[in-house]
Write a protein that holds these residues in place. Structure first.
Motif, PDB file in Angstrom:
ATOM      1  N   TRP B  68     -61.107   3.383  33.942  1.00  0.00           N
ATOM      2  CA  TRP B  68     -61.796   4.386  33.147  1.00  0.00           C
ATOM      3  C   TRP B  68     -60.990   4.721  31.894  1.00  0.00           C
ATOM      4  O   TRP B  68     -61.496   4.708  30.771  1.00  0.00           O
ATOM      5  CB  TRP B  68     -62.013   5.627  34.012  1.00  0.00           C
ATOM      6  CG  TRP B  68     -62.662   6.759  33.306  1.00  0.00           C
ATOM      7  CD1 TRP B  68     -62.058   7.887  32.842  1.00  0.00           C
ATOM      8  CD2 TRP B  68     -64.026   6.871  32.941  1.00  0.00           C
ATOM      9  NE1 TRP B  68     -62.957   8.685  32.221  1.00  0.00           N
ATOM     10  CE2 TRP B  68     -64.190   8.087  32.267  1.00  0.00           C
ATOM     11  CE3 TRP B  68     -65.143   6.043  33.115  1.00  0.00           C
ATOM     12  CZ2 TRP B  68     -65.413   8.513  31.776  1.00  0.00           C
ATOM     13  CZ3 TRP B  68     -66.360   6.475  32.632  1.00  0.00           C
ATOM     14  CH2 TRP B  68     -66.492   7.696  31.962  1.00  0.00           C
ATOM     15  N   LYS B  69     -59.722   4.980  32.107  1.00  0.00           N
ATOM     16  CA  LYS B  69     -58.880   5.515  31.037  1.00  0.00           C
ATOM     17  C   LYS B  69     -58.584   4.476  29.952  1.00  0.00           C
ATOM     18  O   LYS B  69     -58.569   4.780  28.778  1.00  0.00           O
ATOM     19  CB  LYS B  69     -57.575   6.009  31.660  1.00  0.00           C
ATOM     20  CG  LYS B  69     -56.474   6.422  30.693  1.00  0.00           C
ATOM     21  CD  LYS B  69     -56.408   7.922  30.558  1.00  0.00           C
ATOM     22  CE  LYS B  69     -55.519   8.335  29.396  1.00  0.00           C
ATOM     23  NZ  LYS B  69     -54.166   8.648  29.819  1.00  0.00           N
ATOM     24  N   ARG B  71     -60.178   1.657  29.082  1.00  0.00           N
ATOM     25  CA  ARG B  71     -61.196   0.778  28.517  1.00  0.00           C
ATOM     26  C   ARG B  71     -61.102   0.870  26.998  1.00  0.00           C
ATOM     27  O   ARG B  71     -60.688   1.897  26.434  1.00  0.00           O
ATOM     28  CB  ARG B  71     -62.572   1.151  29.039  1.00  0.00           C
ATOM     29  CG  ARG B  71     -63.072   2.479  28.603  1.00  0.00           C
ATOM     30  CD  ARG B  71     -64.239   2.891  29.490  1.00  0.00           C
ATOM     31  NE  ARG B  71     -65.066   3.862  28.794  1.00  0.00           N
ATOM     32  CZ  ARG B  71     -64.740   5.141  28.674  1.00  0.00           C
ATOM     33  NH1 ARG B  71     -63.582   5.566  29.168  1.00  0.00           N
ATOM     34  NH2 ARG B  71     -65.530   5.966  28.033  1.00  0.00           N
ATOM     35  N   GLU B  73     -62.998   1.219  24.471  1.00  0.00           N
ATOM     36  CA  GLU B  73     -63.653   2.219  23.637  1.00  0.00           C
ATOM     37  C   GLU B  73     -62.862   3.516  23.566  1.00  0.00           C
ATOM     38  O   GLU B  73     -63.014   4.294  22.637  1.00  0.00           O
ATOM     39  CB  GLU B  73     -65.064   2.521  24.180  1.00  0.00           C
ATOM     40  CG  GLU B  73     -66.023   1.330  24.183  1.00  0.00           C
ATOM     41  CD  GLU B  73     -65.787   0.383  25.358  1.00  0.00           C
ATOM     42  OE1 GLU B  73     -64.995   0.742  26.257  1.00  0.00           O
ATOM     43  OE2 GLU B  73     -66.366  -0.713  25.374  1.00  0.00           O
ATOM     44  N   LYS B  74     -62.044   3.769  24.591  1.00  0.00           N
ATOM     45  CA  LYS B  74     -61.401   5.074  24.652  1.00  0.00           C
ATOM     46  C   LYS B  74     -60.181   5.184  23.747  1.00  0.00           C
ATOM     47  O   LYS B  74     -59.720   6.285  23.478  1.00  0.00           O
ATOM     48  CB  LYS B  74     -61.002   5.389  26.101  1.00  0.00           C
ATOM     49  CG  LYS B  74     -61.989   6.353  26.730  1.00  0.00           C
ATOM     50  CD  LYS B  74     -61.398   7.070  27.903  1.00  0.00           C
ATOM     51  CE  LYS B  74     -61.167   8.517  27.567  1.00  0.00           C
ATOM     52  NZ  LYS B  74     -60.611   9.246  28.678  1.00  0.00           N
ATOM     53  N   LYS B  75     -59.674   4.045  23.306  1.00  0.00           N
ATOM     54  CA  LYS B  75     -58.511   4.037  22.425  1.00  0.00           C
ATOM     55  C   LYS B  75     -57.362   4.896  22.981  1.00  0.00           C
ATOM     56  O   LYS B  75     -56.781   5.720  22.280  1.00  0.00           O
ATOM     57  CB  LYS B  75     -58.888   4.559  21.024  1.00  0.00           C
ATOM     58  CG  LYS B  75     -60.059   3.844  20.369  1.00  0.00           C
ATOM     59  CD  LYS B  75     -59.576   3.066  19.155  1.00  0.00           C
ATOM     60  CE  LYS B  75     -60.734   2.483  18.352  1.00  0.00           C
ATOM     61  NZ  LYS B  75     -61.341   1.308  18.875  1.00  0.00           N
ATOM     62  N   ALA B  76     -57.093   4.713  24.268  1.00  0.00           N
ATOM     63  CA  ALA B  76     -55.938   5.392  24.869  1.00  0.00           C
ATOM     64  C   ALA B  76     -54.669   4.681  24.425  1.00  0.00           C
ATOM     65  O   ALA B  76     -54.711   3.695  23.692  1.00  0.00           O
ATOM     66  CB  ALA B  76     -56.065   5.385  26.377  1.00  0.00           C
TER      67      ALA B  76
END
Lengths: 656, 328, 211
Positions: B68-69, B71, B73-76
């Motif tokens: 989740w974290k 992925r 798209e999240k640009k973590a």
């Protein structure tokens, strides 16, 4: 005379079952259609020259994959027949005899004629490219391995329509599989089918060990080798240590049946328990043989789609090697209930649990490969993500089974069935699917349709849980494996029906995959880059599909994930590594001997099955003659000229 | 990642559905034992499950969290070269090692405690039942009561039962899930299994190991009753059933399925005869090492001591097989 | 290790003009040598399994004849000496090859073949005698294990004989070059291996059988 022929035919051909008559007709029609098509399109020489005699690892890999997918279909149909039979109580869809045959062939085909060749297919398609080599160490032997597998598998499958299928379970414990309790030819088909393909597996093991140890590109130290190649090495080491035991065990069983010897018989001082020990000394390592390469595939995929280095490389290598070593010390956990005593049971229980440690470490390392990555989720990565929970739960139930005193309650029940399907489907099948999706563009030069692939993934995955989760509970309800029907009074009905629905969902998932392949061939999305996933290892440096010689010039490796590092360097404005000058490339010539020799093995095996020495002996002589002819061939190679290399590379739009 | 979540819910609802359908777990007979051995085994199942869940649950949560974290798209936080941490790797080498070590200690203890050949500690004298798996039926002999049954056993509750098991057919496995785990029945062997029923009831018994065509029909009822009811039953069997003769046994041994049958008497030494027929011996107890060697070294002397007749017959057999061997 | 031990790898540049460079072949031959060593490991396991089987079944004569009653040691000792000598002569063959002496090489191989053939002849005679005395493969587990273990060794020797004759013919055709050199080295290795196996057969089957 006519009566005699009739008698013979009714023994020789399997009769009396509409399902089998249907199969007879469809097999006959398929053969006619293939022969007609080959003749009509004048493709016989093409078939012989380009495929049957090829020693090119890429083509051999493709043939392995095709054959194993066909076997997946057959094994899957077997599975669905069983699930249909078990869907409702007191079902009369299949007779007990027929059911016994089906679970036997399902097990044998899925492990030995589906998982193994699919694995060898991936070895062939990927390992030389990953190592920066131009072929495997022994291309001739490689072709022989394939054809031995192929003819062995055919011999086993022939039993479906000729003579009758084996029905003593996938490991065929004597005395049930002995001549006293299985007088038919089915068991001999089992022995010879597996024996012939087993010799092929053994040779593949030797071949890839030498390839990996000796043929890596210059500069690729062992500790810079991609993880998939490491997993292949560990799997092959296990093969060469385990498969000779299988060869001996099957040979002894055959000698018992054929010459009346007393290795595993009840009379004459034979010892059936020895068979059970021997077959599991091979059988347990065997499951690690098939699962280790899947671990390698997941390592590659996790790093690629997280765009991040594989976490804990050294731990991963160590874990692989320790798993393959430990796999030889756990075999007795398959018969804790044989009364070997507490000492033996405690020892094997503990060794079995120990395997969970390196396996668990691998899971953590995959997770932390993804941690602080940039995850994208194309189909290969989906299978990787689907694998982790599935395998973790399957591994946990494995640990439960390894607790010897508790295993007394799990053994031979559907709890066990659910466990090994969970690790074999969740680990091996998901792993190989992931590998196929991942390397498909490299092999065929086009990508598979992502949308249908996602449908396939989700139906497979949901189908899996619907099919196998209920089976844990069925086991706890006392349902034993291999029962062909059960009464309404047992209360097993609902869960069995659920499980059957799940089975059919997986079948639909397979159909999605077939559709996906056909659709992708029609609306081909060509991979012109050679590097469709932004890969990290050497196989992505060359065009897709790879040219005959793989690498125009041999890559000089300086780092782990060399291609990735090179791309980073170039992105930072550094010049690419200088390429050595083109030189003529030394290649092995095609040979028809592996095909012919394996066909002779088939003839010999078929002769022994029916006790026809007039057929078996010429078959064996044919094998010997083929070996001698090969021994006397000295001009087995040729050179590809620099001009031709330039033309090929230019056609792939490469500058050399 | 919506899809991960979707699958999580799918799994959860599936699990919930499964548990609902099973109806309060009554049918999960392994988890509902009625005998001491089965109860100990259930304890062990629960302990090992909990120990595994200690690792598994965090791993599953971590998996979903990481997927989740991190992925795209999240640009973590992105750290492409982070590939090693001695501290972290030490942690996750040690967690499984510790768990497995605990589990191993428990397993070894229980292996000795629940060794099936070990008699139970109980004030009552055990009742002996001799079990023979035949092609596709179970023969039970009560040497002390002098009766025999097919596909049915009855015994008093709260009295230890000493099963002696062998086979006159391909090996099978004798399993009464609610009393405790199974043991193989093998030709030429006399295995031992000690069980006890703590309360009266009818329990499902089965042949758990595949042994040929009709193996699925090898199910039987194991009925635990009070001592008086048991004695009455024995008496009624003695009064109303036919005797089991040697010929009767030969008939019974012919492959085929069978209904429940009872016999008022048994031929003397039948069980021992079945065991020694295959050159057998009593199975090594819990301290036995490799059973293969035991089998090998004992069988010869046992046979010689057993009867003078057998070897002579076998010699004749050999000459004929020799002959066949030649012509082949 | 990571060097290009691969004939399908471009051959070293200095032999650009020679076509089939000897160097390329040399690398290939070393690969094959390594492959053969690994094959021998698998063969070791094969024999190991058969030995284990023999040990487990040893004594299971089911009332039939025992090895102690039937084994005739003089013949077996003769077999042993013949095989040991042939191992020695195969070593002499390799020495001749290393001197570049083709005639000597073929001659020593021939001696090895003759010794091997007499070993097989003695073994077949021994088997026939045993069968006449009432110990065939179907007599008991003891004899099943005996025939299969000793017979598998004998089969290996027989295959070795055919193979050695084929190599002798090839030596006549091609002389000593990198390919035939590797083949002679491999057959000699194989022959020594069979010798070692036989020592185990002699000890475990025959010596322990009569003791």
């Amino acid at each position: 005379m006519l009566d005699k022929i009739k008698d013979f035919a009714s023994d020789f051909f399997v009769t009396g079952d509409p399902l089998i008559y249907g199969a007879d007709v469809s097999i006959g029609l398929t053969i006619i259609a293939v022969v007609f098509a080959l003749t009509y399109f004048k493709k016989w020489t093409w078939l012989w020259r380009d495929w049957l005699t090829t020693v090119d690892h890429k083509k051999i890999g493709i043939m392995y994959v095709i054959a194993s997918l066909l076997m997946l279909f057959r094994g899957g149909v077997d599975a669905l027949l069983m699930r249909t039979q078990l869907a409702i109580p007191d079902s009369e869809f299949l007779s007990p005899e027929h059911y016994n045959q089906i679970f036997t062939t399902h097990g044998v085909i899925m492990i030995l004629f589906m998982a193994m060749p699919l694995m060898f297919g991936l070895f062939n398609l990927v390992v030389p490219l990953q190592l920066g080599a131009r072929d495997v160490a022994f291309p001739f032997l490689n072709s022989l391995s394939f054809w031995l597998f192929f003819f062995g598998a055919m011999l086993f499958n022939v039993s479906f329509v000729i003579g009758g299928s084996p029905d003593a379970g996938w490991l065929s414990y004597p005395p049930l599989s002995g001549i006293s309790h299985s007088p038919g030819v089915g068991q001999d088909f089992y022995i010879w089918g597996i024996q012939i393909s087993g010799i092929g597996s053994l040779m593949t093991g030797i071949n890839f060990i030498v390839t990996i140890l000796k043929m890596r590109a210059p500069g690729m130290k062992l500790m810079k080798m991609p993880m998939f190649s490491w997993s292949v090495l560990s799997s092959c080491l296990t093969i060469i240590l385990a498969f000779p035991i299988l060869t001996v065990t099957l040979a002894l069983l055959f000698i018992d049946r054929y010459l009346g010897a007393h290795f595993f018989t009840l009379d004459g001082g034979g010892n059936p328990m020895m068979y059970i020990n021997l077959i599991w000394m091979w059988g347990h390592p065997e499951v690690y043989i098939v699962v280790l390469p899947a671990f390698g595939i997941f390592s590659e995929i996790a790093a690629t789609f997280a765009k991040k280095k594989l976490f804990g490389y050294k731990s991963m290598v160590f874990a692989l090697m320790s798993i393959s070593l430990l796999s030889f010390f756990t075999w007795a956990h398959h018969f804790f209930t044989m009364g070997s005593g507490a000492n033996v049971n405690a020892f094997f229980a503990v060794t079995t649990m120990i395997i969970a440690i390196p396996t668990g470490v691998k899971v953590f390392n995959w997770l932390f490969t993804m941690y602080r990555g940039r995850l994208s989720f194309p189909t290969p990565m989906l299978w990787m993500i689907g694998f982790i929970p599935c395998f973790v739960v399957g591994g946990m139930t494995g640990v439960l089974l390894s607790v010897a005193p508790a295993d007394f309650q799990f053994h031979n029940s559907y709890f066990l069935i659910a466990h090994f399907h969970q690790v074999l489907i969740g680990g091996v099948a998901f792993g190989y699917f992931a590998g196929l999706y991942y390397w498909w563009p490299k092999v065929f030069g086009f990508k598979l349709n992502e949308k249908i692939g996602k449908w396939a993934f989700w139906t497979w995955n949901i189908g899996f849980y619907v099919c196998f989760m209920p089976q844990y509970f069925l086991g706890l309800m006392g349902m034993t494996r291999r029962v062909s029907s059960y009464g309404w009074d047992k209360g097993w009905y609902e869960l069995n029906l659920t499980s059957t629905i799940g089975g059919f969902l997986m079948g639909i998932g397979f159909l999605f995959q077939v559709w996906q392949i056909l659709h992708s061939i029609k609306f081909m999305e060509k991979d012109t880059t050679g590097d469709p996933w932004d890969g990290r290892t050497l196989e992505w440096t060359i065009p897709s599909p790879a040219p005959l010689y793989n690498f125009a010039t041999l890559p000089q490796v300086t780092e782990k994930d060399d291609f990735w590092e090179e791309k980073q360097r170039i992105a930072q404005g550094h010049a690419p590594k200088p390429r050595p000058q083109l030189e003529p490339i030394h290649m092995p010539k095609n040979s028809g001997i592996p095909f012919v020799m394996s066909a002779f093995w088939f003839v010999a095996g078929f002769g022994f099955v029916f006790d026809w020495l007039w057929m078996a002996i010429p078959g064996l002589i044919g094998v010997a003659v083929c070996m001698l002819v090969h021994s006397f061939r000295y001009k087995t190679d040729y050179y590809i000229s620099v001009d031709e290399i330039k033309r090929t590379e230019a056609a792939a739009r490469r500058v050399v | 990642m919506m899809k991960g979540l979707r699958r999580l819910t799918a799994m959860m609802s599936l699990l919930a559905m499964t548990i609902l359908m099973t109806g309060c777990g009554d049918k999960l007979i392994v988890l509902n034992p009625k005998g001491e051995i089965g109860k100990h085994q259930l304890d062990l199942i629960i302990i090992s499950t909990v120990l595994c869940l200690v690792v598994i649950v965090p791993v599953l949560i971590l998996t979903f969290y990481i997927v989740w974290k991190y992925r795209k798209e999240k640009k973590a936080k992105y750290d492409p070269n982070w590939e090693h941490s001695t501290k972290l790797e030490t942690i996750w080498w040690s967690i499984p090692i510790v768990i497995i070590a605990i589990l191993a200690v428990i397993t070894v203890q229980y292996s000795y405690k629940l060794e099936p050949s070990k008699p139970l500690e109980h004030e009552a004298e055990p009742i002996v039942i001799q079990v023979t798996s035949l092609d596709w039926k179970w023969l039970f002999q009560y040497p002390d009561q002098g009766i025999a049954t097919v596909n049915y056993i009855q015994f008093p509750d709260n009295v230890p039962i000493q099963f002696e098991l062998t086979s006159d057919a391909p090996m099978n496995s004798f399993w009464i899930p609610q009393l405790g785990g199974q043991i193989y029945t093998m030709s030429g062997m006399a295995m031992k299994l000690h069980l006890i029923a703590n309360e009266p009831g009818s329990y499902l018994g089965m042949g758990a190991n595949f042994s040929g065509r009709e193996f699925g029909k090898m199910q039987f009822t194991a009925k635990a009753t009070s001592q008086e009811e048991f004695d009455t039953w024995v008496q009624s069997v003695k009064d109303s059933s036919p005797a089991l003769t040697k010929e009767g046994y030969e008939q019974l041994a012919i492959p085929g399925v069978s209904e429940v049958e009872t016999f008022s008497s048994i031929p003397t030494g039948l069980f021992q005869e079945i065991v020694t027929k295959y050159g057998g011996h009593n199975h090594p107890s819990s301290e036995g090492g490799s059973n293969n060697n035991e089998h090998g070294s004992h069988s010869n002397s046992d046979k010689a001591a057993d009867s003078d007749k057998a070897p002579v017959i076998e010699k004749e057999d050999h000459s004929s097989t020799n002959h066949e061997g030649h012509t082949k | 290790m990571a060097q290009s031990g691969n004939h399908i790898i471009a051959k070293p540049s200095q032999e650009h003009d020679h076509g089939h460079g000897k160097e390329g072949h040399h690398d290939l031959e070393s690969l094959r040598m390594m492959g053969f060593w690994i094959f021998l490991i698998t063969d070791c396991i094969l024999f190991g399994t058969l030995f284990a089987t023999y040990v487990v079944l040893n004594g299971n004569t089911a009332g039939g004849p025992t090895p102690a009653e039937l084994f005739e040691m003089p013949g077996v000792i003769a077999e042993t000496f013949i095989l040991l000598t042939s191992s020695f002569t195969s070593g002499l063959a390799v020495l001749s090859m290393n001197r570049g002496d083709r005639k000597g090489l073929i001659r020593w191989l021939l001696v090895t073949v003759l010794l091997g053939a007499s070993f097989i002849a003695l073994e077949v005679t021994e088997f026939m005698t045993l069968v006449h005395e009432g110990a065939s493969i179907s007599t008991s587990a003891q004899w099943s294990a005996f025939y299969v273990l000793v017979g598998t060794h004998g089969l290996h020797v027989t295959i070795g004989l055919v193979w050695m004759i084929a190599i002798m013919i090839q030596l006549k055709q091609h002389g000593i070059n990198s390919v035939t050199r590797r083949k002679v080295n491999i057959i000699s290795l194989y022959w020594h291996f069979l010798d070692v196996i036989w020592i185990f057969v002699f000890t475990i089957v025959y010596m322990m059988g009569v003791m």
